[in-house]
Design a protein around this motif. Structure first.
Motif, mmCIF file in Angstrom:
data_model
loop_
_atom_site.group_PDB
_atom_site.id
_atom_site.type_symbol
_atom_site.label_atom_id
_atom_site.label_comp_id
_atom_site.label_asym_id
_atom_site.label_seq_id
_atom_site.Cartn_x
_atom_site.Cartn_y
_atom_site.Cartn_z
ATOM 1 N N VAL A 37 29.341 65.701 9.191
ATOM 2 C CA VAL A 37 30.707 65.579 9.691
ATOM 3 C C VAL A 37 31.718 65.661 8.541
ATOM 4 C CG1 VAL A 37 32.329 63.999 10.822
ATOM 5 C CG2 VAL A 37 30.047 64.340 11.784
ATOM 6 N N ASN A 61 35.718 70.501 19.117
ATOM 7 C CA ASN A 61 35.120 70.150 20.415
ATOM 8 C C ASN A 61 33.699 70.680 20.510
ATOM 9 O OD1 ASN A 61 37.322 68.714 21.388
ATOM 10 N ND2 ASN A 61 38.252 70.521 22.331
ATOM 11 N N ARG A 64 31.513 68.463 18.315
ATOM 12 C CA ARG A 64 31.251 67.179 18.976
ATOM 13 C C ARG A 64 30.171 67.328 20.049
ATOM 14 N NH1 ARG A 64 36.516 66.890 19.939
ATOM 15 N NH2 ARG A 64 37.602 66.071 18.172
#
Length: 133
Positions: A37, A61, A64
């Motif tokens: 991340v 998105n 994720r």
């Protein structure tokens, strides 16, 4: 999209596809979820001026969603190993997964020692001990 970002995303996607398509826990191509991340965030921030804001949001998105799929699949595999009493390959786990698993491994259900005398029972009297014992 920046070549640096696409390289990190490709590694994440390839690893997720491999993990989802196999029964065994795979050795990850990154050191931890946190490292992955941080790497993605730093690459997106450095190329943020170049990339369209909507593209960055869409990319995040997707990341994720992919990480959620990856985590879910790996935890399912870890729990399958654990429930079957198989040793979980520690070298294939990320630090976050080890922290999740360690309390479970420390939980040992001790078997009660078998008594040589069979048929013993513990009896509890609610109103004192009867005089006919």
């Amino acid at each position: 999209m920046s070549q640096l970002i696409s390289d990190v995303l490709r590694r994440l996607m390839d690893f997720t596809k491999l993990e989802v398509s196999t029964e065994e826990i795979q050795r990850p191509p990154f050191e931890s979820y946190a490292q992955l991340v941080q790497e993605l965030n730093s690459k997106l921030l450095t190329s943020g001026n170049v990339l369209d804001k909507e593209l960055v949001e869409t990319t995040m998105n997707m990341v994720r969603e992919t990480i959620a799929i990856l985590v879910r699949k790996r935890i399912e595999k870890i729990m399958r190993y654990y429930q079957a009493g198989k040793e979980v390959p520690q070298d294939a786990l990320l630090p976050e997964e080890r922290r999740f698993l360690m309390p479970l491994l420390e939980l040992r259900i001790a078997e009660a020692p078998r008594s040589e005398v069979q048929g013993l029972a513990i009896v509890s009297f609610k109103k004192g001990v009867p005089s006919t014992l």
